[in-house]
Design a protein around this motif. Structure first.
Motif, PDB file in Angstrom:
ATOM      1  N   ARG A  25       0.831  -1.200   0.000  1.00  0.00           N
ATOM      2  CA  ARG A  25       0.000   0.000   0.000  1.00  0.00           C
ATOM      3  C   ARG A  25       0.870   1.255   0.000  1.00  0.00           C
ATOM      4  N   VAL A  26       0.234   2.364  -0.290  1.00  0.00           N
ATOM      5  CA  VAL A  26       0.921   3.653  -0.206  1.00  0.00           C
ATOM      6  C   VAL A  26       1.003   4.053   1.261  1.00  0.00           C
ATOM      7  N   PRO A  27       2.172   4.477   1.773  1.00  0.00           N
ATOM      8  CA  PRO A  27       2.291   4.793   3.199  1.00  0.00           C
ATOM      9  C   PRO A  27       1.504   6.045   3.562  1.00  0.00           C
ATOM     10  N   LEU A  28       1.218   6.182   4.838  1.00  0.00           N
ATOM     11  CA  LEU A  28       0.550   7.383   5.336  1.00  0.00           C
ATOM     12  C   LEU A  28       1.469   8.582   5.186  1.00  0.00           C
ATOM     13  N   GLN A  29       0.869   9.732   4.922  1.00  0.00           N
ATOM     14  CA  GLN A  29       1.635  10.957   4.808  1.00  0.00           C
ATOM     15  C   GLN A  29       2.055  11.457   6.192  1.00  0.00           C
ATOM     16  N   PRO A  30       3.169  12.202   6.291  1.00  0.00           N
ATOM     17  CA  PRO A  30       3.639  12.673   7.598  1.00  0.00           C
ATOM     18  C   PRO A  30       2.605  13.491   8.354  1.00  0.00           C
ATOM     19  N   ASP A  31       1.824  14.352   7.662  1.00  0.00           N
ATOM     20  CA  ASP A  31       0.846  15.157   8.384  1.00  0.00           C
ATOM     21  C   ASP A  31      -0.236  14.290   9.015  1.00  0.00           C
ATOM     22  N   HIS A  32      -0.570  13.164   8.382  1.00  0.00           N
ATOM     23  CA  HIS A  32      -1.535  12.223   8.955  1.00  0.00           C
ATOM     24  C   HIS A  32      -0.980  11.611  10.245  1.00  0.00           C
ATOM     25  N   ILE A  33       0.277  11.239  10.216  1.00  0.00           N
ATOM     26  CA  ILE A  33       0.921  10.646  11.390  1.00  0.00           C
ATOM     27  C   ILE A  33       1.010  11.657  12.524  1.00  0.00           C
ATOM     28  N   ILE A  34       1.415  12.892  12.200  1.00  0.00           N
ATOM     29  CA  ILE A  34       1.543  13.934  13.216  1.00  0.00           C
ATOM     30  C   ILE A  34       0.190  14.251  13.830  1.00  0.00           C
ATOM     31  N   ALA A  35      -0.841  14.303  13.005  1.00  0.00           N
ATOM     32  CA  ALA A  35      -2.183  14.618  13.514  1.00  0.00           C
ATOM     33  C   ALA A  35      -2.637  13.577  14.526  1.00  0.00           C
ATOM     34  N   TYR A  36      -2.358  12.304  14.263  1.00  0.00           N
ATOM     35  CA  TYR A  36      -2.792  11.287  15.231  1.00  0.00           C
ATOM     36  C   TYR A  36      -2.041  11.420  16.549  1.00  0.00           C
ATOM     37  N   ALA A  37      -0.715  11.658  16.496  1.00  0.00           N
ATOM     38  CA  ALA A  37       0.063  11.793  17.729  1.00  0.00           C
ATOM     39  C   ALA A  37      -0.440  12.974  18.555  1.00  0.00           C
ATOM     40  N   LEU A  38      -0.721  14.096  17.904  1.00  0.00           N
ATOM     41  CA  LEU A  38      -1.257  15.259  18.618  1.00  0.00           C
ATOM     42  C   LEU A  38      -2.621  14.942  19.220  1.00  0.00           C
ATOM     43  N   TYR A  39      -3.447  14.236  18.477  1.00  0.00           N
ATOM     44  CA  TYR A  39      -4.773  13.872  18.981  1.00  0.00           C
ATOM     45  C   TYR A  39      -4.659  12.946  20.188  1.00  0.00           C
ATOM     46  N   ARG A  40      -3.736  12.026  20.150  1.00  0.00           N
ATOM     47  CA  ARG A  40      -3.512  11.112  21.273  1.00  0.00           C
ATOM     48  C   ARG A  40      -3.118  11.893  22.522  1.00  0.00           C
ATOM     49  N   TRP A  41      -2.176  12.826  22.399  1.00  0.00           N
ATOM     50  CA  TRP A  41      -1.757  13.618  23.548  1.00  0.00           C
ATOM     51  C   TRP A  41      -2.847  14.578  24.015  1.00  0.00           C
ATOM     52  N   ALA A  42      -3.601  15.131  23.079  1.00  0.00           N
ATOM     53  CA  ALA A  42      -4.592  16.149  23.435  1.00  0.00           C
ATOM     54  C   ALA A  42      -5.809  15.552  24.127  1.00  0.00           C
ATOM     55  N   THR A  43      -6.237  14.374  23.740  1.00  0.00           N
ATOM     56  CA  THR A  43      -7.460  13.795  24.286  1.00  0.00           C
ATOM     57  C   THR A  43      -7.200  12.712  25.315  1.00  0.00           C
ATOM     58  N   GLY A  44      -6.046  12.057  25.244  1.00  0.00           N
ATOM     59  CA  GLY A  44      -5.769  10.968  26.161  1.00  0.00           C
ATOM     60  C   GLY A  44      -6.530   9.703  25.842  1.00  0.00           C
ATOM     61  N   GLU A  45      -7.131   9.609  24.648  1.00  0.00           N
ATOM     62  CA  GLU A  45      -7.851   8.395  24.286  1.00  0.00           C
ATOM     63  C   GLU A  45      -6.889   7.216  24.141  1.00  0.00           C
ATOM     64  N   THR A  46      -7.423   6.030  24.372  1.00  0.00           N
ATOM     65  CA  THR A  46      -6.613   4.830  24.232  1.00  0.00           C
ATOM     66  C   THR A  46      -6.281   4.597  22.764  1.00  0.00           C
ATOM     67  N   TYR A  47      -5.303   3.759  22.541  1.00  0.00           N
ATOM     68  CA  TYR A  47      -4.934   3.434  21.165  1.00  0.00           C
ATOM     69  C   TYR A  47      -6.069   2.715  20.448  1.00  0.00           C
ATOM     70  N   ASP A  48      -6.827   1.914  21.170  1.00  0.00           N
ATOM     71  CA  ASP A  48      -7.899   1.153  20.533  1.00  0.00           C
ATOM     72  C   ASP A  48      -8.975   2.062  19.963  1.00  0.00           C
ATOM     73  N   SER A  49      -9.350   3.120  20.715  1.00  0.00           N
ATOM     74  CA  SER A  49     -10.425   3.999  20.252  1.00  0.00           C
ATOM     75  C   SER A  49      -9.912   5.132  19.377  1.00  0.00           C
ATOM     76  N   GLY A  50      -8.743   5.675  19.696  1.00  0.00           N
ATOM     77  CA  GLY A  50      -8.235   6.816  18.942  1.00  0.00           C
ATOM     78  C   GLY A  50      -7.815   6.480  17.529  1.00  0.00           C
ATOM     79  N   THR A  51      -7.248   5.294  17.328  1.00  0.00           N
ATOM     80  CA  THR A  51      -6.773   4.948  15.986  1.00  0.00           C
ATOM     81  C   THR A  51      -7.931   4.765  15.004  1.00  0.00           C
ATOM     82  N   CYS A  52      -9.082   4.332  15.493  1.00  0.00           N
ATOM     83  CA  CYS A  52     -10.222   4.150  14.590  1.00  0.00           C
ATOM     84  C   CYS A  52     -10.624   5.468  13.948  1.00  0.00           C
ATOM     85  N   SER A  53     -10.504   6.569  14.663  1.00  0.00           N
ATOM     86  CA  SER A  53     -10.888   7.873  14.126  1.00  0.00           C
ATOM     87  C   SER A  53      -9.973   8.322  13.001  1.00  0.00           C
ATOM     88  N   PHE A  54      -8.762   7.758  12.935  1.00  0.00           N
ATOM     89  CA  PHE A  54      -7.803   8.151  11.906  1.00  0.00           C
ATOM     90  C   PHE A  54      -7.570   7.059  10.878  1.00  0.00           C
TER      91      PHE A  54
END
Length: 448
Positions: A142-171
Motif C-alpha cells: 500500500r501507499v504509506p501514510l503521509q507525515p501530516d496524517h501521522i503527526i495529527a494522530y500523535a497530537l490527537y492522542r496527547w490532546a485527548t488521552g484516548e486509548t490506542y484502541d479507540s483513537g486509531t479508529c478515528s484516523f
C-alpha cells in the motif's frame, strides 16, 4: 458459438475458451515461478503444467501469451477485476476524523483547536518541519501514510488521552501503527527542536530577568517545582515505589518556567515516591548550578551587602540555598516576611498556570493511563516543546479545560499533580548565606 455454429456454454466459442485457459495457466505459472524460485519441487510442478498446455493451432503463441499476461496484470492494477473484500493483511482505511481535519472551511480553525490544540497554520508549520523525519517508502502492499496524517494522530492522542484502541479508529489506522506513530513523532520533535527548551540567553534572558524584577525579584531566572504524572501500576514492579503521598501511582516531572510561561528546563522519569529535593539532586540542573554554569549573568547588589548572580523561586518543598529562594512560612510573621511571602507566591503562580495549560491541553498527562516507561519521559518533553511553540505563536488557552464534573455531579478544578509540602525541608544545604539572601530580597521589596 462453437466450431459447429452452435452456442457454447457461457456464449464462448471453443477457440475463446482455449485462449482464456491458456492465459490463466500462463499467469498461474508466472506467479508460481516468481514466488517459489528457490523451491525445486515447485519449479518441477510448474514445468509440468507448462508442458500440459494445449499445442493445437487454436492456442495462442508465446508472444501472444506474453501480451495477454501484461494486459491482465494491467487490468488488475487498474482495478479492472475488483475484489469484494481486501486482502486479509491490508486494513481498509475509512478516513474518519482525519478527513474532517483536511476540510477547508470556516469551521476548520475551531475544529483544529478542539482536536489538536492549534490552528491549521501552526499545524502545517510543524508538519513541514517534521516531514523529512517521518517520510516512509512505498511498499508492495500500500501507499504509506503521509507525515501530516501521522503527526495529527500523535497530537490527537496527547490532546485527548484516548486509548490506542479507540483513537486509531478515528484516523483509519491500526493500534500497532498508532503506537509507532506516537513514538516516531516524539523522536522527530526532539530532533527537530533541540533548542526549544533551553536556558535563556541574550535578549531572551534580559526579558526573563526584567519580568521577575517587575515582581520584586531582581536577577531571578525562573520558578521550579514538580508535578506528578499519574499512571497505572506497572506490572512486575514494586507498587510502593510509584506511590505518592496521595497513594496514587505516578511519575515525577521537575519543570523550570519563566514569567512568560515558557518551559526552561524539564527533568522527568523518576518514581512518584521520590522527594522533590531528591529529584533536584539527580537532575543536570543541580550539577550546572553547583558548578557555576547555570547563572552566568552580572551580579546584583542587594541590601546587607549581599551579591547575587541568579536564583530560582520555589515553595517549602526545597531547602533554602544560595540559588533557591523559598518563602518564610509560619503563622506569626513579621509584616516584612508576610509581604515577601505574598510576592513570592504571586511570582510562583506562573508554575500553576504552566502546569494548568500544559496538562489541560495535553490531557494524556492529566489522567491516569497505561504507559511505557521507556517512552513516557520523551513524550512529556515532546509536549513541553509543543507548549513552548504554542506560547511563541500566541495560541490562547481555554480555562474551561481546567474544570470537570465529578462522579457526584459537582464541577471542580482538575488535579494538576502539584502536591503541597508537608513541612519545610531542613537540610545541610541551608546555610547562613542562603538565609541572608532571602532577608536581603525582603528588604529590597520594602525599598522599592
Amino acid at each position: 458459438m462453437d466450431v459447429d455454429g452452435e452456442a457454447g456454454r457461457g456464449g464462448l466459442t471453443t477457440v475463446e475458451r482455449t485462449a482464456i485457459a491458456a492465459v490463466v495457466n500462463a499467469v498461474l505459472f508466472r506467479c508460481q515461478m516468481a514466488s517459489n524460485d528457490a523451491n525445486f519441487k515447485a519449479a518441477v510442478c510448474a514445468r509440468r503444467k507448462l508442458m500440459a498446455l494445449p499445442t493445437t493451432g487454436q492456442c495462442l503463441d508465446v508472444a501472444a501469451i506474453s501480451d495477454a499476461v501484461l494486459e491482465v496484470c494491467y487490468a488488475m492494477g487498474c482495478g479492472g477485476f475488483p475484489r469484494a473484500t481486501p486482502r486479509w493483511w491490508v486494513k481498509r482505511r475509512t478516513g474518519g476524523m482525519w478527513e474532517d481535519l483536511r476540510q477547508c472551511d470556516d469551521a476548520t480553525d475551531d475544529y483544529f483547536k478542539e482536536k489538536l490544540r492549534m490552528s491549521p497554520r501552526v499545524f502545517r508549520e510543524i508538519a513541514e518541519t517534521l516531514s523529512p523525519l517521518l517520510e516512509r517508502r512505498v511498499t508492495f502492499y500500500r501507499v504509506p501514510l503521509q507525515p501530516d496524517h501521522i503527526i495529527a494522530y500523535a497530537l490527537y492522542r496527547w490532546a485527548t488521552g484516548e486509548t490506542y484502541d479507540s483513537g486509531t479508529c478515528s484516523f483509519g489506522i491500526g493500534r500497532a501503527f498508532g503506537i509507532t506513530a506516537v513514538r516516531d513523532v516524539t523522536g522527530a520533535l526532539l530532533t527537530a527542536y533541540p533548542d526549544k527548551i533551553s536556558w535563556p540567553t541574550g535578549l531572551q534572558k534580559a526579558v526573563v530577568l526584567r519580568a521577575f524584577a517587575d515582581k520584586g525579584f531582581p536577577n531571578c531566572h525562573g520558578c521550579i517545582d514538580c508535578t506528578h504524572i499519574y499512571i497505572d501500576k506497572r506490572a512486575n514492579a514494586n507498587g510502593e515505589d510509584y506511590c505518592d503521598r496521595r497513594r496514587r501511582f505516578s511519575v515525577q516531572a521537575q519543570v523550570v518556567v519563566d514569567m512568560n510561561l515558557r518551559v526552561l528546563d524539564v527533568f522527568v522519569g523518576y518514581r512518584g515516591s521520590v522527594h522533590d529535593m531528591r529529584m533536584l539532586n539527580l537532575s543536570s540542573l543541580w550539577v550546572r548550578a553547583e558548578s557555576g554554569q547555570l547563572f552566568t549573568g552580572p551580579h546584583v547588589m542587594l541590601p546587607f551587602g549581599v551579591w547575587t548572580n541568579g536564583y530560582l523561586l520555589d515553595d517549602n518543598g526545597y531547602p533554602q540555598s544560595e540559588w533557591i529562594v523559598i518563602p518564610y512560612g509560619g503563622l506569626a510573621q513579621h509584616p516584612t516576611e508576610a509581604r515577601f511571602d505574598d510576592k513570592q507566591k504571586s511570582a510562583r503562580g506562573a508554575l500553576e498556570r504552566v502546569f494548568g495549560r500544559l496538562k489541560g491541553m495535553w490531557r494524556l498527562f492529566l489522567r491516569t493511563h497505561k504507559c511505557n516507561m521507556d517512552s513516557l519521559p520523551q513524550q512529556f518533553v515532546a509536549v513541553c516543546i509543543l507548549h513552548n511553540i504554542l506560547i511563541g505563536v500566541g495560541i490562547p488557552f481555554d480555562d474551561n479545560l481546567l474544570w470537570e464534573v465529578g462522579p457526584d455531579g459537582v464541577r471542580r478544578r482538575v488535579d494538576l499533580g502539584m502536591h503541597q509540602p508537608l513541612r519545610p525541608v531542613c537540610m545541610e544545604s541551608t546555610t547562613g548565606d542562603a538565609l541572608i539572601l532571602r532577608d536581603a530580597l525582603a528588604e529590597w521589596m520594602i525599598a522599592q
